[in-house]
Design a protein around this motif. Structure first.
Motif, PDB file in Angstrom:
ATOM      1  N   ARG A 369       0.765  -1.143  -0.083  1.00 37.09           N
ATOM      2  CA  ARG A 369      -0.023  -0.039  -0.098  1.00 37.09           C
ATOM      3  C   ARG A 369       1.167   1.178   0.011  1.00 37.09           C
ATOM      4  NH1 ARG A 369      -4.310   2.169   4.576  1.00 37.09           N
ATOM      5  NH2 ARG A 369      -4.629   3.812   3.580  1.00 37.09           N
ATOM      6  N   PRO A 370       1.470   1.324  -1.279  1.00 37.66           N
ATOM      7  CA  PRO A 370       2.390   2.614  -1.229  1.00 37.66           C
ATOM      8  C   PRO A 370       1.867   3.968  -0.901  1.00 37.66           C
ATOM      9  CG  PRO A 370       1.928   1.882  -3.323  1.00 37.66           C
ATOM     10  CD  PRO A 370       1.662   0.723  -2.430  1.00 37.66           C
ATOM     11  N   ASP A 371       0.618   4.145  -0.997  1.00 38.55           N
ATOM     12  CA  ASP A 371      -0.142   5.554  -0.656  1.00 38.55           C
ATOM     13  C   ASP A 371       0.005   5.835   0.805  1.00 38.55           C
ATOM     14  OD1 ASP A 371      -1.885   3.006  -0.683  1.00 38.55           O
ATOM     15  OD2 ASP A 371      -3.357   4.761  -0.187  1.00 38.55           O
ATOM     16  N   ALA A 372       0.130   4.738   1.556  1.00 39.59           N
ATOM     17  CA  ALA A 372       0.045   5.057   3.019  1.00 39.59           C
ATOM     18  C   ALA A 372       1.369   5.663   3.594  1.00 39.59           C
ATOM     19  CB  ALA A 372      -0.039   3.637   3.699  1.00 39.59           C
ATOM     20  N   LEU A 373       2.415   5.700   2.712  1.00 39.25           N
ATOM     21  CA  LEU A 373       3.704   6.476   3.102  1.00 39.25           C
ATOM     22  C   LEU A 373       3.603   7.942   2.843  1.00 39.25           C
ATOM     23  CD1 LEU A 373       6.400   3.719   2.553  1.00 39.25           C
ATOM     24  CD2 LEU A 373       5.484   4.252   4.715  1.00 39.25           C
ATOM     25  N   ARG A 374       3.770   8.788   3.668  1.00 45.12           N
ATOM     26  CA  ARG A 374       4.079  10.260   3.552  1.00 45.12           C
ATOM     27  C   ARG A 374       5.267  10.780   2.614  1.00 45.12           C
ATOM     28  NH1 ARG A 374       1.705  12.175   9.369  1.00 45.12           N
ATOM     29  NH2 ARG A 374      -0.574  12.000   9.080  1.00 45.12           N
ATOM     30  N   ARG A 375       6.285   9.668   2.630  1.00 47.46           N
ATOM     31  CA  ARG A 375       7.506  10.096   2.014  1.00 47.46           C
ATOM     32  C   ARG A 375       8.195   8.741   1.551  1.00 47.46           C
ATOM     33  NH1 ARG A 375       9.504  12.939   7.121  1.00 47.46           N
ATOM     34  NH2 ARG A 375       7.447  13.288   7.103  1.00 47.46           N
ATOM     35  N   PRO A 376       9.279   9.085   0.615  1.00 47.25           N
ATOM     36  CA  PRO A 376       9.994   8.173  -0.029  1.00 47.25           C
ATOM     37  C   PRO A 376      10.384   6.947   0.944  1.00 47.25           C
ATOM     38  CG  PRO A 376      10.591  10.016  -0.934  1.00 47.25           C
ATOM     39  CD  PRO A 376       9.794  10.419   0.279  1.00 47.25           C
ATOM     40  N   VAL A 377      10.642   5.697   0.571  1.00 42.69           N
ATOM     41  CA  VAL A 377      10.946   4.668   1.541  1.00 42.69           C
ATOM     42  C   VAL A 377      12.369   4.987   2.159  1.00 42.69           C
ATOM     43  CG1 VAL A 377      11.625   2.372   1.808  1.00 42.69           C
ATOM     44  CG2 VAL A 377       9.635   2.871   0.429  1.00 42.69           C
ATOM     45  N   ALA A 378      13.079   5.256   1.431  1.00 46.11           N
ATOM     46  CA  ALA A 378      14.570   5.614   1.734  1.00 46.11           C
ATOM     47  C   ALA A 378      14.477   6.585   2.745  1.00 46.11           C
ATOM     48  CB  ALA A 378      15.389   6.312   0.557  1.00 46.11           C
ATOM     49  N   GLU A 379      13.809   7.715   2.696  1.00 41.10           N
ATOM     50  CA  GLU A 379      13.449   8.605   3.716  1.00 41.10           C
ATOM     51  C   GLU A 379      13.045   8.139   4.902  1.00 41.10           C
ATOM     52  OE1 GLU A 379      11.810  12.323   2.383  1.00 41.10           O
ATOM     53  OE2 GLU A 379      12.977  12.399   0.444  1.00 41.10           O
ATOM     54  N   ALA A 380      12.048   7.292   4.869  1.00 40.21           N
ATOM     55  CA  ALA A 380      11.461   6.822   6.028  1.00 40.21           C
ATOM     56  C   ALA A 380      12.309   6.024   6.826  1.00 40.21           C
ATOM     57  CB  ALA A 380      10.190   5.900   5.694  1.00 40.21           C
ATOM     58  N   LEU A 381      13.232   5.220   6.096  1.00 42.63           N
ATOM     59  CA  LEU A 381      14.025   4.243   6.828  1.00 42.63           C
ATOM     60  C   LEU A 381      15.009   5.086   7.478  1.00 42.63           C
ATOM     61  CD1 LEU A 381      14.541   1.257   4.186  1.00 42.63           C
ATOM     62  CD2 LEU A 381      13.094   1.354   6.090  1.00 42.63           C
ATOM     63  N   ALA A 382      15.605   6.023   6.843  1.00 38.87           N
ATOM     64  CA  ALA A 382      16.535   6.934   7.316  1.00 38.87           C
ATOM     65  C   ALA A 382      16.108   7.613   8.714  1.00 38.87           C
ATOM     66  CB  ALA A 382      16.915   8.060   6.471  1.00 38.87           C
TER      67      ALA A 382
END
Length: 668
Positions: A369-382
């Motif tokens: 469900r990619p629409d559930a993230l407010r920012r790119p995955v790399a930024e979220a993991l950081a």
């Protein structure tokens, strides 16, 4: 019995469940490659339970009792590349063995096929095809949960194959008796058996499994109440197959403590085994409806957590290994640190476990469900990696997810609800049970999503962290304070989340709740007695009293040699000082004794009260849970270089070495 000989070495193996069979397999692999074998060696095989299965995996038990491990995840053989002494003899996993029994060799390594062909079941053992039909065996898939009896047949076949491989100069002597005493006599152990036999061994391997324990203080209190009031009944903590569940009367009100696998087994033995039926019903919560036979008791269940173990993932496949990159990096760095009591699990290890779990949640959410993230995955993991994880603040919850994940996500994830007990907000047992039923229905839905559930993926990461973190902390490498704090919490969380029942058991539980057969009481239960009944209360359900005439403790005690075991052999070893408790040391220098016997890391020889390594006595498996990982987890998983197999090999190598150093006369 073996003939008299003044110069014959002898090895005694006490206990013949799966771990013992792994020891025997490693022992025989080494025996067959000895460059200078003795003229004769006696191998005493001792157990009053079924040889090649023991009590838990007895092939005669009902097929209603199943494992909570995938069929494709069990073996008793060492594998190429495993951390064991050469040679390695390749044999099939249980799933491969079932396929070979069916005549299907597709994709199975030739060495395993050859092993199966070379070792047909010995005549004294019953073939699996007498108890399981071709249709039942054909229905087994890699992700199936097998009846425990079926695993027992596999263990028995492995045992049969091991006996078949013994060199001619080895004489196996089977004893259908219990070892009840042991004493040192010169260069040997004299072992007394329950059938009045005494045998001599130049090396002893004691694989005790789940031993009966001495009573805890509360159990002493329970026994005192039983003596005063014959109306009360108690089913003590034990393996469900040995608990007298059949003695519980139809309609009786039963209080249960424990909501893990033992609880689900008790339910199975008291419902479907008494004529009840679970019927598929799309309109029912969880998709099942229970049709009662009228012979069921009524259960009022609780536990320390107050909530049943989560169901295993059920999306038709075996879950892949968890990646855990942060934890693996931390383990690599900490493994180079020498000394004991040197790693603080709370601050040095737990944060990596938490970050991997939340990162897995985000990565899975981004996939499904990619629409559930407010920012790119790399930024979220950081952000997750940069977050300050305070291990003592809500168990290291990562509030940063609130900034990463949209509020519309159906299930905002946090480890906290899975670690803490259920909310203390219910005004009655009925209200708590209704809440729990809704939550169980949610757990079932997440289980069905399997790898597409971000929550299940995160919990799988936490559960998968158990073994590598246990290996890292073996031999008391964690500080005593952190081992008894977050480390125990993390292991318990992993068990709760990833060692629960198959999905169908949770569906059955929900149906039983809906049918009024099961009521949940809450966490941290308080037990009392009043006017001929047991009384159970939990503050999570406003301390409402529930009453019953039978109390069932649905768990198995971990062995603890500090409470003199009721097993006569272990009690003898403790009382004579041949074993001593393994100890940990606090930062202030205080020594903390554990319930495990101390063992030599390289040989699994016992360490006595004098601090010296025993010359002959090896202890393997479950009792050593405080010193070594994986002792209470069985069976070993293929491809994991299991400590189960590693310790079996260490004991086998050492026992053979010690047996050949000394000789002893064998009785006629």
């Amino acid at each position: 019995m073996a003939p008299t000989s003044p110069t014959v070495p002898a090895i005694a193996v006490i206990g013949l469940g799966p771990r013992s069979i792994a020891v025997l397999e490693r022992l025989v692999s080494h025996l067959t490659h000895l460059s200078d074998p003795p003229e004769r060696l006696y191998l005493h095989l001792i157990d009053d339970a079924q040889h090649g299965g023991g009590r838990i995996w007895n092939i005669d038990q009902t097929h209603a009792l199943v494992m909570n491990t995938f069929a494709d995840g069990m073996t008793l053989f060492a594998e190429p590349g495993a951390t064991v002494a050469d040679p390695v003899t390749e044999g099939p996993t249980i799933y491969e063995w079932i396929r070979l029994v069916r005549g299907d060799e597709t994709g199975i390594a030739p060495a395993k096929v050859d092993y199966f062909r070379a070792h047909p079941l010995l005549p004294q053992f019953r073939p699996v095809t007498e108890d399981f039909s071709a249709e039942e065996l054909d229905a087994v898939l890699p992700h199936s949960y097998l009846p425990r009896a079926l695993y027992g047949f596999y263990i028995q076949w492995v045992y049969s194959s091991v006996l078949d491989r013994l060199p001619d100069w080895v004489t196996p002597v089977a004893h259908a008796a219990r070892a009840v005493g042991i004493r040192e006599s010169g260069e040997c152990d004299e072992i007394a058996l329950s059938d009045a036999t005494t045998l001599a061994a130049t090396a002893t391997v004691f694989v005790s499994g789940w031993q009966h324990q001495g009573f805890t203080e509360q159990e002493k209190w329970i026994n005192a109440k039983l003596r005063k009031d014959p109306r009360l009944h108690w089913v003590r903590a034990d393996n469900p197959i040995d608990q007298d569940v059949a003695g519980i009367a139809a309609g009786e009100r039963v209080l249960v403590r424990g909501l893990g696998m033992g609880f689900f087994d008790v339910l199975a033995l008291s419902t479907v085994e008494r004529g009840g039926r679970f019927v598929e019903d799309a309109a029912a919560p969880g998709g099942l409806r229970y049709e009662a036979s009228g012979d069921e008791p009524r259960f009022f269940a609780s536990s320390r957590r107050g909530y049943p173990f989560l169901p295993q993932a059920a999306d038709g496949q075996v879950p892949p290994p968890a990646a855990m990159p942060r934890l693996r990096k931390v383990i690599k760095a900490l493994s180079a640190r020498g000394g004991s009591h040197c790693i603080d699990y709370d601050t040095e290890v737990w944060p990596a476990v938490v970050r991997d779990a939340y990162a897995t949640y985000v990565e899975t959410l981004a996939r499904v469900r990619p629409d559930a993230l407010r920012r790119p995955v790399a930024e979220a993991l950081a952000e997750i990696d940069a977050a300050d994880i305070n291990p003592r603040a809500r168990f290291g919850g990562v509030e940063v997810l609130d900034r990463i994940v949209e509020e519309s996500t159906d299930e905002p994830f946090s480890l906290v609800p899975y670690i803490e007990q259920i909310p203390r907000q219910f005004d009655s047992v009925a209200e708590l049970t209704a809440w729990a039923a809704g939550r169980i229905a949610h757990d079932i839905a997440e289980s069905e999503r399997g790898q597409d559930s971000p929550v299940r993926a995160a919990l799988w990461s936490v559960g998968s962290a158990r073994k590598p973190t246990q290996v890292l902390g073996a031999e008391a490498r964690y500080t005593a304070e952190s081992r008894r704090n977050l480390f125990h919490t993390a292991v318990a969380l992993g068990q709760f989340a990833c060692s629960g029942p198959p999905l169908f058991r949770s569906r059955q539980l929900l149906a039983l709740i809906e049918a009024g057969v099961v009521t949940l009481v809450g966490g941290s239960p308080v037990l009392d007695v009043d006017e001929g009944t047991w009384v159970l209360r939990s503050e999570y359900s406003a301390s409402e009293s529930v009453r019953g005439t039978t109390l069932v403790d649905a768990w198995v005690h971990k062995p603890d040699i500090r409470r003199l075991p009721s097993d006569p052999l272990m009690a003898r070893l403790v009382s004579t000082g041949r074993v001593r408790p393994f100890s940990e040391t606090r930062a202030d220098g205080e020594t903390l004794l554990t319930g495990s016997p101390e063992l030599d890391p390289q040989t699994r020889l016992a360490v006595g009260v004098d601090g010296e390594t025993d010359p002959r006595l090896h202890l393997v498996g479950i009792p050593a849970h405080s010193q070594y990982p994986d002792t209470t987890l069985a069976p070993p998983l293929p491809g994991t270089d299991s400590w189960f197999i590693q310790e079996a090999d260490k004991a086998a190598v050492s026992a053979l070495d010690r047996a050949l150093r000394a000789v002893v006369a064998q009785p006629a």
